[in-house]
Design an enzyme around this catalytic site. Structure first.
Site, mmCIF file in Angstrom:
data_model
loop_
_atom_site.group_PDB
_atom_site.id
_atom_site.type_symbol
_atom_site.label_atom_id
_atom_site.label_comp_id
_atom_site.label_asym_id
_atom_site.label_seq_id
_atom_site.Cartn_x
_atom_site.Cartn_y
_atom_site.Cartn_z
ATOM 1 N N HIS A 22 0.840 -1.198 0.000
ATOM 2 C CA HIS A 22 0.000 0.000 0.000
ATOM 3 C C HIS A 22 0.878 1.252 0.000
ATOM 4 O O HIS A 22 1.791 1.379 0.804
ATOM 5 C CB HIS A 22 -0.906 -0.015 1.238
ATOM 6 C CG HIS A 22 -1.693 1.225 1.401
ATOM 7 N ND1 HIS A 22 -1.729 1.909 2.585
ATOM 8 C CD2 HIS A 22 -2.460 1.915 0.533
ATOM 9 C CE1 HIS A 22 -2.506 2.977 2.437
ATOM 10 N NE2 HIS A 22 -2.946 2.998 1.198
ATOM 11 N N ASP A 66 -4.908 3.819 -4.571
ATOM 12 C CA ASP A 66 -4.916 4.241 -3.173
ATOM 13 C C ASP A 66 -6.102 5.165 -2.895
ATOM 14 O O ASP A 66 -6.249 6.205 -3.543
ATOM 15 C CB ASP A 66 -3.604 4.961 -2.862
ATOM 16 C CG ASP A 66 -3.324 5.089 -1.383
ATOM 17 O OD1 ASP A 66 -4.271 4.995 -0.577
ATOM 18 O OD2 ASP A 66 -2.143 5.280 -1.044
ATOM 19 N N TYR A 116 9.869 13.143 -13.241
ATOM 20 C CA TYR A 116 11.066 12.295 -13.283
ATOM 21 C C TYR A 116 11.585 12.019 -11.867
ATOM 22 O O TYR A 116 11.954 10.890 -11.548
ATOM 23 C CB TYR A 116 12.181 12.934 -14.113
ATOM 24 C CG TYR A 116 11.923 12.987 -15.592
ATOM 25 C CD1 TYR A 116 11.271 11.962 -16.269
ATOM 26 C CD2 TYR A 116 12.352 14.072 -16.342
ATOM 27 C CE1 TYR A 116 11.047 12.020 -17.634
ATOM 28 C CE2 TYR A 116 12.136 14.133 -17.718
ATOM 29 C CZ TYR A 116 11.488 13.111 -18.351
ATOM 30 O OH TYR A 116 11.272 13.166 -19.694
#
Length: 147
Positions: A22, A66, A116
């Site tokens: 998670h 999530d 990035y």
């Protein structure tokens, strides 16, 4: 081969998805994404013959997003001055809506170099053959609730 598992999910990718906990994140990078350098310290899975949409669909079939964060899906913003259309984002939105009730509200955008930097901390990076520009997407794994 397994029953009910999308064939685009290779054994290596399935293993990574199972290992993730998670809050861990996975990046689906387009064909221009520097997967090997951004993911150098992590796991890089090559899926060069597949599109971002194929992989997003397959991953979301087996991995929840999530629910404890507002934006568990992150896209790379178009760099100011780039005259680029991003129709793949609409396709991603439709796929996400099939698996998460928040739909487009689950999607956030961040600046290219910040993407990035965030991608470099992801659990894994999936390199695709996606040719659409700005088709990079980062997913944050949710809690798997037993059936």
């Amino acid at each position: 081969m397994l029953k009910g598992i999308p064939s685009v999910l290779s054994p290596e990718l399935l293993k990574v998805l199972c290992e993730m906990g998670h809050g861990d994140r996975i990046v689906i990078g387009d064909g221009n994404f520097p997967a090997e350098s951004v993911g150098a310290a992590h796991k890089v899975i090559r899926c060069d013959g597949h599109s971002g949409c194929e992989l997003l669909e397959a991953i979301l079939r087996v991995m929840p997003l999530d629910t404890y964060v507002e934006k568990p899906v992150t896209l790379m913003q178009v760099v100011p001055g780039d005259k680029v259309e991003t129709p793949v984002w609409d396709e991603y939105g439709k796929i996400i809506a099939r698996y998460d009730a928040r739909g487009a509200d689950a999607v956030g955008h961040i600046e290219r170099f910040r993407f990035y930097d965030e991608a470099a901390t992801a659990y894994a990076v999936v390199a695709t053959g996606e040719t659409a520009l700005y088709a990079n997407v980062m997913l944050q794994k949710g809690v798997v609730i037993p059936e």
